[in-house]
Structure formats: C-alpha cells, structure tokens
Design a protein around this motif. Structure first.
Motif, PDB file in Angstrom:
ATOM      1  N   ARG A   1      27.419  37.137  40.176  1.00  0.00           N
ATOM      2  CA  ARG A   1      28.115  37.945  41.180  1.00  0.00           C
ATOM      3  C   ARG A   1      29.384  38.588  40.627  1.00  0.00           C
ATOM      4  O   ARG A   1      30.003  38.083  39.694  1.00  0.00           O
ATOM      5  CB  ARG A   1      28.429  37.102  42.414  1.00  0.00           C
TER       6      ARG A   1
ATOM      7  N   GLY B   1      35.322  39.867  43.446  1.00  0.00           N
ATOM      8  CA  GLY B   1      35.550  40.002  44.881  1.00  0.00           C
ATOM      9  C   GLY B   1      34.429  39.470  45.746  1.00  0.00           C
ATOM     10  O   GLY B   1      34.577  39.401  46.981  1.00  0.00           O
ATOM     11  N   ALA B   2      33.320  39.070  45.140  1.00  0.00           N
ATOM     12  CA  ALA B   2      32.204  38.533  45.926  1.00  0.00           C
ATOM     13  C   ALA B   2      32.571  37.162  46.491  1.00  0.00           C
ATOM     14  O   ALA B   2      33.351  36.409  45.890  1.00  0.00           O
ATOM     15  CB  ALA B   2      30.952  38.437  45.066  1.00  0.00           C
ATOM     16  N   HIS B   3      31.995  36.807  47.625  1.00  0.00           N
ATOM     17  CA  HIS B   3      32.316  35.553  48.297  1.00  0.00           C
ATOM     18  C   HIS B   3      31.650  34.375  47.597  1.00  0.00           C
ATOM     19  O   HIS B   3      30.490  34.444  47.178  1.00  0.00           O
ATOM     20  CB  HIS B   3      31.849  35.611  49.757  1.00  0.00           C
TER      21      HIS B   3
ATOM     22  N   ASN C   1      34.803  28.882  49.496  1.00  0.00           N
ATOM     23  CA  ASN C   1      35.278  29.872  50.458  1.00  0.00           C
ATOM     24  C   ASN C   1      36.312  30.802  49.819  1.00  0.00           C
ATOM     25  O   ASN C   1      37.258  31.261  50.453  1.00  0.00           O
ATOM     26  CB  ASN C   1      35.882  29.193  51.697  1.00  0.00           C
ATOM     27  N   GLY C   2      36.096  31.055  48.512  1.00  0.00           N
ATOM     28  CA  GLY C   2      37.006  31.936  47.784  1.00  0.00           C
ATOM     29  C   GLY C   2      36.295  33.185  47.319  1.00  0.00           C
ATOM     30  O   GLY C   2      35.194  33.507  47.767  1.00  0.00           O
ATOM     31  N   GLU C   3      36.940  33.894  46.391  1.00  0.00           N
ATOM     32  CA  GLU C   3      36.375  35.126  45.860  1.00  0.00           C
ATOM     33  C   GLU C   3      36.132  34.981  44.366  1.00  0.00           C
ATOM     34  O   GLU C   3      36.929  34.380  43.644  1.00  0.00           O
ATOM     35  CB  GLU C   3      37.314  36.309  46.124  1.00  0.00           C
ATOM     36  N   SER C   4      35.046  35.546  43.909  1.00  0.00           N
ATOM     37  CA  SER C   4      34.669  35.482  42.502  1.00  0.00           C
ATOM     38  C   SER C   4      35.603  36.330  41.640  1.00  0.00           C
ATOM     39  O   SER C   4      36.090  37.384  42.068  1.00  0.00           O
ATOM     40  CB  SER C   4      33.232  35.969  42.321  1.00  0.00           C
ATOM     41  N   GLN C   5      35.829  35.863  40.417  1.00  0.00           N
ATOM     42  CA  GLN C   5      36.574  36.660  39.438  1.00  0.00           C
ATOM     43  C   GLN C   5      35.655  37.586  38.651  1.00  0.00           C
ATOM     44  O   GLN C   5      36.103  38.268  37.727  1.00  0.00           O
ATOM     45  CB  GLN C   5      37.304  35.740  38.456  1.00  0.00           C
TER      46      GLN C   5
ATOM     47  N   SER D   1      27.360  44.011  44.240  1.00  0.00           N
ATOM     48  CA  SER D   1      27.392  42.665  43.656  1.00  0.00           C
ATOM     49  C   SER D   1      26.005  42.050  43.820  1.00  0.00           C
ATOM     50  O   SER D   1      25.417  42.115  44.908  1.00  0.00           O
ATOM     51  CB  SER D   1      28.441  41.795  44.349  1.00  0.00           C
TER      52      SER D   1
ATOM     53  N   LYS E   1      29.159  43.695  51.912  1.00  0.00           N
ATOM     54  CA  LYS E   1      30.605  43.536  51.789  1.00  0.00           C
ATOM     55  C   LYS E   1      31.153  44.207  50.528  1.00  0.00           C
ATOM     56  O   LYS E   1      32.108  44.994  50.594  1.00  0.00           O
ATOM     57  CB  LYS E   1      30.956  42.049  51.794  1.00  0.00           C
ATOM     58  N   VAL E   2      30.610  43.858  49.387  1.00  0.00           N
ATOM     59  CA  VAL E   2      31.144  44.340  48.103  1.00  0.00           C
ATOM     60  C   VAL E   2      30.297  45.510  47.622  1.00  0.00           C
ATOM     61  O   VAL E   2      29.131  45.334  47.253  1.00  0.00           O
ATOM     62  CB  VAL E   2      31.159  43.218  47.038  1.00  0.00           C
TER      63      VAL E   2
END
Length: 932
Positions: free
Chosen positions: A377, A380-382, A387-391, A472, A504-505
């Motif tokens: 991913r 910014g992907a979930h 419950n965070g965002e991917s780097q 993503s 979303k992304v």
C-alpha cells in the motif's frame, strides 16, 4: 626502485626534488635557487610524480628508474614549464647517448646474473632459457607478435632477488603494454598468465613446487585432473559425488590446447573470481574448471561420463557458456546454479520482511533479484491494525537496498536487486526519485535498480494527452492481476469510484507529464527502466495459471510470481560468433549446440540448491530456462554486415528464429524422454500456440502493435509436435546481458553493438585494454594500421567515424554504439522478440539527447511489441586518454623529442594526457551486476 644495472634501491622522493631543482636552475639560472616560487613549484611537482607512480604501481611493487623520469617529464609539461621540460628531455637524451657509448666500449656484461627468491626464501639463478621459452611459447602461432619486445620490456623490470610471483608477473605486464598496438598480445598475456596459474595450481595439488610449460601440459593435464578433484573434495569445495566419476576417462578427454583460446581479460576474470582456491592459492586450471562445471551438470545423468564430456566440449569450445552462478557453483557442495529470482512482496509487515530476508538468502549464492513491490500500500493508506497511515513503499525499499549491499555473494560480486512498481501506484512519483543524488537520503536507494511496470493503457493515455489516476493497491487489488482489456475495464471503473468518493487514496495527474518525468529521471539517473506489463502477460505461455508481475534484475525474465511461488530462471548463452562463417549461419552446428545446451539448462532445475522453498516449488512445477545469445556484433562483422542496416535486422530475425526453433524442439525432445513440465496443460504450448503465434494475441488486444510475422523454417510440424508431445520447460528463451561470460569467451556482450573499438574495460578484476581485432585485421589488409591510427583511435574515443583515411565501408561496419541510431537496435530487438517466449536485455544508446528523441524512442519500443528495455546509455564524461605514452606507463614516443622545440605542441599533448582512458562508468561499472 630498479636501477639500470638491475640492482634495487629503496625509493627516495627526495631525489626527484633534487633533479627537478637542478632542471629549474639550468633554465632560470643560479638566482632561482632560493626562490620561494621555485621551491613551491618543485615540491608540488614532486608530489604529483609520487602520486602518479604510487597510483600506477599495482601488483608490481617496484618502479624502474625510467618510469620515474617519464613521470617527471609529464609533470613538467602538464605544469606548462615548457623550457624546463625541454631542458630535461635533452638532458636525458644526452645521458642515454653517453650510456650507449660506454656500453659499446665496455665488453663486460651490463647486467649481472640475477637470482630468484623461492617461497621458502632460498635464492637460485634465474633460468634464462625457461624464461625465454615461456614467452616464445606464448607467442607461437599468433600473427604479428614477437617474443623479443616482451622479453626486453620484462627484462628491464627484473632485479636480483625477485620473487617467483614478480618474475611471472613481469612478462604479463610487458605483453599487456603492447595490446593497443596489436590485439594478439591479449592472447600472449593470457598465455603468460597461464604459466603463473600452472605453477600455482600444480604446486598446490602435488604438495611440492612444480611448474610446466604449455607443451608439457599436453600430458600433464590428464594426471593432474584426478588429483585436482581429490584436492577439492578434501578442501570441502567440491561435491564428493564428483569423486565417483571415472576421473581417468574425464582427464583423458580434456583438451589442453583450448587453454590457448583465452584473451587476457577472460582468463584474468576466471582467475580472480571463478577458479577454486584454498589458503589463498588457485588450484583449478581452465580445462579442469570447465570439466568440473560439466560434471556438476551431468551428476544425475545415466551415463554421467558421456554427458559430462559432451557438456565439457560445449563449454570449453566457447560455443555455449553457462551463466555466472552455474560456473561459480556447479559441482560444489551448494550448487546454486540459477541466475534470476523474481518475487512478489505482499502487503503486510511479516511478508515485507520475509521478502527482504528471501532477498538475502537468494543473493548469498549469486542470484540476481527482481522484486514486485506494487501490492504494498501507498503513502497515506489506512493501516487497520494500528489505525494509522502507511508511510508507503519507500522506507522498505531503503531496507532492501541496504540488504543487497550487506550480502555481497562472498565478495565475488555485489548483491543486486531491482524493484518494480506499476505506473498507477500512488507512490510512483517518489519511486522515480529513488536514485537521485539530492533530497532526503533516507528516501533514496543509491544501490538498488528500479523499473517501471507500464500497462498499455497508460501509454494510450499519454498518446491521447489524457489524465491518469494514481491509486493505493489496498483499495484496488485487482489492477495488478489484470491485463489488456480486462485491466482497462477495471481501471476505468475504479476511476469512476474515485470520482464518486468511493476510494480514499487517489490522485489525478496528466499522463504526458508523468511520462516525461519518467523519461527525465531515466536520462538523469539511469532509472527506473521502462518495461511493458501487457506484452509480458498477453504473450506469456503460462497465463493460464498466473500473472507476470515484474521482470528480473536485467529485464529479460518474464515469469509468474505469487505469494507462494518465487520464479527462478536458469540461463546460458549461445556464442553466435562461433556459429557463423562468411557464408552465413552454420545451422547444423547451431542445432547441435542448442540441443546440448537445453539439456544442460534443464538439468540445472533438478540439481539446484534452493535456499527458499518457494523457489524450489516454482522451478520444479514450471521448469523454465532462458537460452540466450551473445557475440551478435562479432557475427555481423564476420558477415560484413553493418549494425545499422536492414541486413543486420534480417540476421537478427534469422538467427533468433533458428535458436527458437531448435530450443523449442529440444524441449519437446526432453519432454518425450523425461516427461512434460507439471503445469503444461492449459498453457499456450498445449494449444499449439508458439511465440511467433502469440503476436496475434497482442495485436488483438492492442491493434497498433507493429511486429513482423514472417518466418523461414517449417513451424507447422514443430507446432503439432509441441501440442501432442508437450514441453519439458514452460519457458525456453531469454537474452541476458552476458557481461562476464562474453568476456570469458572474448566476444561482444549479448546483442550489444560495440561500445568502442579501443577502450579500457573496468571490472572487479581491474582495467583491461580492449581493441577490436577484426577492425585491426581489416586496417592491416588495407595498409592503414600504424601508430598514427592508434593515436587517432584514442583521440576519437575508439571511433573510426571521424578518421578521414578510414574507408566508408569500414566506418559503417565498425560504427560504435553511440554512432548507431537506437531505432535500429529496437527494430532488430522486435525481430528477435517475435521468437522469444520471455524477453531480452536491450540497452539503448543516446549520443545527443533531447526530450523529443527519448519520447520517440520509447514509444517506438512499445509500438514494436518489445516486452522490456534495459539501461539508457549516454556518453560518459571521460573518454579515451589522449596520452602519447607507449604502453601503460612506459617511455614517451618518438614525437616527444621534436616537441622539446615546440612548446605549443607540448602544451597540447600535456592537456590531453590526463585521466583514465575509456573508463565509461555508464557502460562498464565494476559495481554493476549487469556489467559483471
């Protein structure tokens, strides 16, 4: 430092300072003695001379006094001290005349008898007769070479108490200085290196000091070979199973005369990186090396000796050469013989780090890696678990990059990996920047290769100047699995979802802007390479059971990968140069070569040492191999065909058709003998669709594909035999770069045009002068080969195109890579691609780059149906050294004497004398997996 009488004294830089000071005093008068300027200039010049000497000394560890004086002359000219340089030249000439006169008047020998230091420290008189015999033997049978200049130059560098290693090195270095005058001295150098290797190997195997001439090896090889195998087994370097062969029979089958086929670059490469060694000593001679590899590939055959002898003859004749991992590891305790591994990295933390661990395990034993990172991913992907965002993928690519450096195949060659990303991935723009030298270094991968995995729809949007949407993969997982019209339908549906707020992304870009940025980064950094997803999949014989998600390290392998399967390919290359005569392609010899080669490659699959289970599962299920070609440029020159011509394109078509026909036929023969590969049913093969037939499938999906579909051979009968009998291998052909194995065989790499006709090749074994022998042969035939021609070749960076006295037909025949329009390379590659079930490592060359030129070139590659491209080569900043030095670091040529009275000419030469000539890192990078 060796004095002229052969005695040795410690090197003293202070004597250089004294000599330079005297030279300035002679020109500028006694008043210069206390001048700070002169003092500073002299010190600076001394430092330059010492730096040049220590940089050039290499293995020899000694200077001759003449070498020092040559460097003083050069330093003076480079510093523009022309009057002082003139005085120094005249002083040296006068001293040389005095020495010659004294020698003529003195009947006593000028050089005392020399002694050689053995390994135990004892001294013995130099065996002058053997020394001369070895050099004369090295020159025997070669045109336009002579022992006298080699002996003379070598003798100049001998000294009392010289070691055996230094003694053996002296004539090698002497012969190497002559290569630029006569390419056959490359063979002389190799034969002299053989003498050194024979002493090392025979002494190690026998346990006592031993040496042999080449003539003596005609009988010695047979008795050496069984002892070599036993020694290797005892050292735990050779598989004990090889000791159960009939070693006497195999030893008797060796061909000692084939030792004479090597040029210096090839043999030195084998010596440095391939031959088995223990306790710092090589104990494997060339013919034993080829037989060891052959035995390793025949170990499971029924008549092992017969097959081993057949495999040996193919390798030792240079008709075919196995890939580097096979040569490294065949017959050893861990026979990892495969060249390429392709993996898909799944989208979770465990899978990501398992993929990186797999890279390390696969690279450890010389595997080259291609990683598909598209499923991971994007930024910014979930992430549900935290419950965070991917780097995004970049931090993980940095870890993969550093892993490749850490696992360097035991020092044999640097670990190498290529990361692939599909063009719709939301991280694509950061991916393009990975090789930049600016920006946050934590988001750069300076040692990892990168490649774009480009779907046809993207290029259609580029041509239409349309928009392109980035996603993503966790939100659009199906896109990576689909190709052609199915991909188009799904992609457009996802774009509609994104517009409606269902994704979303996502991000929209202008397709043409992204394409231009891709080409810009390719030109600026050499990466990412451009590879085409849809042709790789639509023409894949294995599309019934999976998806081709990436290519490999060198872009020639196109095999399915998945979470459970790591694709493996086993490579080897036919030497086309050995299969042509002036009359054309020798189809009978080619058929025999391909038949035996395919059997060797198929054997690799069962013998192979697999470091991870996913690789073993995949290879045994599909059994792919990749038979390629090398020496294409040599073959063209034998046929008198310029690369940039319709005739060359036709030969590319004809030769690849023959290789394809016989490779497919050989795999069908193996299927009849050994059985079909397990996943055969449902493949294109099982439907009677051969590579030439699969072009229609691509044209159905993309009508604009412009590929020739003509043929010469009887494909109907073979098509039916494949359909009914089956295939032993899911894939049969791929053209690899062959960088090192082509050096071993002394031919041009792969399908490459000649880089230059005179240059220095740099690799892990050092720097090697390379001179095109066929060009020299033709120039000699027309009375044009002389010192002036050598000088012109240097001045024009190995090109004959700008040398007026070279005839136009030779300029066309020997045009170099940057003088050939890359459209010719693409056209020839398209003709090959129609016959190949995988792909080819195709480098493109740009002399004068423009954005429009790059755009046209890569769109042409796409329209011509190519599956992949490789490096974009641009001209290096360094070219052939314009030095007037003869040899390596030897005396100035005769012109220098006249330059003493011509400061302007001396200044011009001095300005041209700097730099390592011909080291074009964009072509021959010692750290590049492909270049090695």
């Amino acid at each position: 430092m060796i004095r002229r009488n052969g005695t040795v004294t410690p090197f003293d830089a202070g004597k250089i300072t004294v000599a330079l000071t005297k030279a300035f005093l002679a020109v500028e008068g006694a008043g210069a003695a206390g001048s700070p300027r002169v003092h500073d200039v002299v010190q600076d010049l001394t430092d330059q001379v010492v730096a040049n000497l220590t940089r050039r000394v290499g293995e020899a560890r000694t200077f001759h006094i003449e070498d020092v004086q040559d460097q003083v002359e050069l330093a003076l000219m480079r510093g523009e001290h022309h009057k002082v340089a003139r005085a120094y030249v005249l002083y040296r000439e006068e001293r040389a005349r005095r020495r010659a006169a004294a020698k003529a008047a003195d009947a006593r020998p000028a050089v005392p008898a020399l002694r050689v230091k053995a390994e135990d420290g004892s001294l013995a008189p130099l065996d002058e007769i053997r020394f001369a015999t070895i050099v004369e033997e090295a020159c025997a049978g070669l045109d336009d070479v002579a022992a006298a200049p080699v002996i003379g130059e070598a003798r100049r560098n001998l000294y009392d108490g010289i070691t055996l290693d230094e003694l053996s090195l002296a004539p090698i270095l002497a012969a190497r200085t002559l290569v630029e005058q006569e390419p056959n001295y490359a063979f002389v150098s190799a034969r002299l290196l053989l003498d050194r290797l024979r002493r090392e190997a025979l002494s190690f195997v026998s346990g006592a000091p031993e040496q042999a001439t080449h003539a003596e090896m005609s009988t010695r090889y047979a008795s050496y070979f069984p002892a070599f195998v036993r020694t290797g087994i005892e050292a735990e370097l050779i598989d004990p199973e090889l000791g159960r062969f009939d070693l006497a029979r195999l030893g008797a089958a060796l061909k000692p005369e084939r030792d004479l086929q090597f040029q210096f670059l090839g043999l030195q490469t084998l010596y440095d990186r391939y031959f088995l060694h223990a306790r710092g000593k090589r104990f494997e001679l060339p013919q034993a090396f080829f037989m060891r590899v052959a035995m390793g590939l025949a170990v499971r055959e029924i008549d092992r000796e017969e097959r081993a002898i057949a495999f040996y003859h193919l390798l030792s004749s240079f008709d075919f050469m196995a890939s580097t991992p096979t040569l490294f590891n065949a017959g050893t305790l861990r026979p990892q013989l495969s060249s390429c591994f392709l993996t898909t990295v799944a989208d979770d933390l465990d899978a990501i780090f398992k993929g990186i661990k797999d890279n390390a395990l696969l690279a450890k034993y010389s595997g080259g890696l291609g990683n598909d990172w598209t499923p991971v991913r994007g930024l910014g992907a979930h992430i549900k678990g935290t419950n965070g965002e991917s780097q995004g993928i970049v931090p993980f690519l940095k870890v993969a990059n550093d892993t490749a450096i850490a696992v360097n195949q035991g020092g044999k060659r640097k670990g190498a990996v290529c990361a692939y990303l599909e063009t719709w991935h939301v991280d694509i723009e950061e991916f393009l920047d990975l090789r930049k030298n600016t920006g946050d270094d934590r988001r750069r991968t300076h040692d990892m290769n990168t490649a774009n995995w480009v779907p046809d729809l993207f290029l259609e949007r580029v041509e239409a100047d349309g928009e392109w949407t980035l996603f993503s993969p966790d939100e659009v997982p199906d896109l990576h699995e689909l190709t052609g019209s199915a991909f188009r339908k799904a992609y457009e549906a996802h774009e509609a979802r994104a517009a409606a707020g269902g994704i979303k992304v996502h991000r929209k870009v202008r397709a043409l802007d992204l394409w231009r940025r891709m080409l810009t980064m390719l030109f600026e950094t050499g990466h990412p390479w451009i590879t085409f997803k849809d042709p790789c999949n639509i023409r894949s014989p294995q599309q019934h059971i999976g998806v081709v998600r990436s290519s490999n390290l060198c872009t020639e392998i196109t095999l399915n990968t998945s979470k459970d399967e790591v694709a493996v390919c086993n490579l080897g290359s036919v030497n086309l140069a050995n299969h042509v005569t002036e009359a054309g392609l020798d189809l009978g010899r080619l058929a025999a070569t391909v038949g035996t080669a395919m059997r060797m490659l198929d054997n690799v699959i069962d013998i192979n040492f697999y470091t991870i289970p996913e690789a073993r599962r995949s290879n045994l299920r599909h059994r792919p191999v990749g038979l390629g070609v090398m020496g294409f440029q040599d073959a063209l020159q034998t046929l008198r065909i310029p690369y940039a011509s319709d005739a060359a394109v036709s030969f590319a078509d004809e030769s690849m058709e023959a290789v394809s026909y016989h490779a497919i036929s050989a795999s069908a023969d193996l299927a009849a003998e050994r059985g079909r590969y397990p996943s055969f049913e449902g493949s294109l093969w099982s439907k009677g669709i051969l590579p030439i037939d699969s072009i229609r499938l691509l044209q159905d999906e993309r009508p604009g594909v412009d590929m020739d579909r003509s043929s010469r051979l009887d494909w109907a009968a073979l098509r039916e035999r494949v359909r009914t009998t089956g295939m032993r291998n899911s894939n049969t052909m791929a053209i690899a770069p062959t960088a090192t194995i082509s050096n071993i065989c002394g031919v041009a790499q792969s399908i490459e045009p000649a880089y230059q006709n005179l240059f220095v090749k740099s690799n892990m074994s050092g720097d090697f002068t390379v001179l095109n022998p066929q060009l020299v042969h033709d120039l000699k035939a027309r009375g044009l080969w002389d010192e002036v021609m050598v000088s012109d070749l240097k001045y024009f960076d190995g090109s004959v195109g700008q040398i007026d006295r070279v005839p136009h037909d030779l300029k066309a025949l020997y045009a170099t890579a940057f003088e050939i329009e890359s459209a010719w390379l693409i056209e020839a590659a398209s003709r090959r691609q129609k016959w190949i079930d995988q792909a080819q490592s195709l480098n493109l060359y740009i002399a004068n780059t423009s954005g429009r030129k790059l755009d046209e070139l890569y769109r042409l590659a796409w329209r011509k149906g190519l599956k992949t491209t490789y490096y974009l080569r641009s001209r290096s900043a360094t070219h052939v050294e314009k030095s007037t030095l003869k040899g390596t670091d030897g005396k100035l040529n005769a012109v220098l004497a006249t330059l003493a009275a011509a400061p302007a000419a001396a200044e011009a030469i001095a300005a041209q004398a700097d730099g390592p000539w011909g080291k074009a890192c964009a072509i021959d990078d010692p750290d590049c997996e492909a270049c090695q």
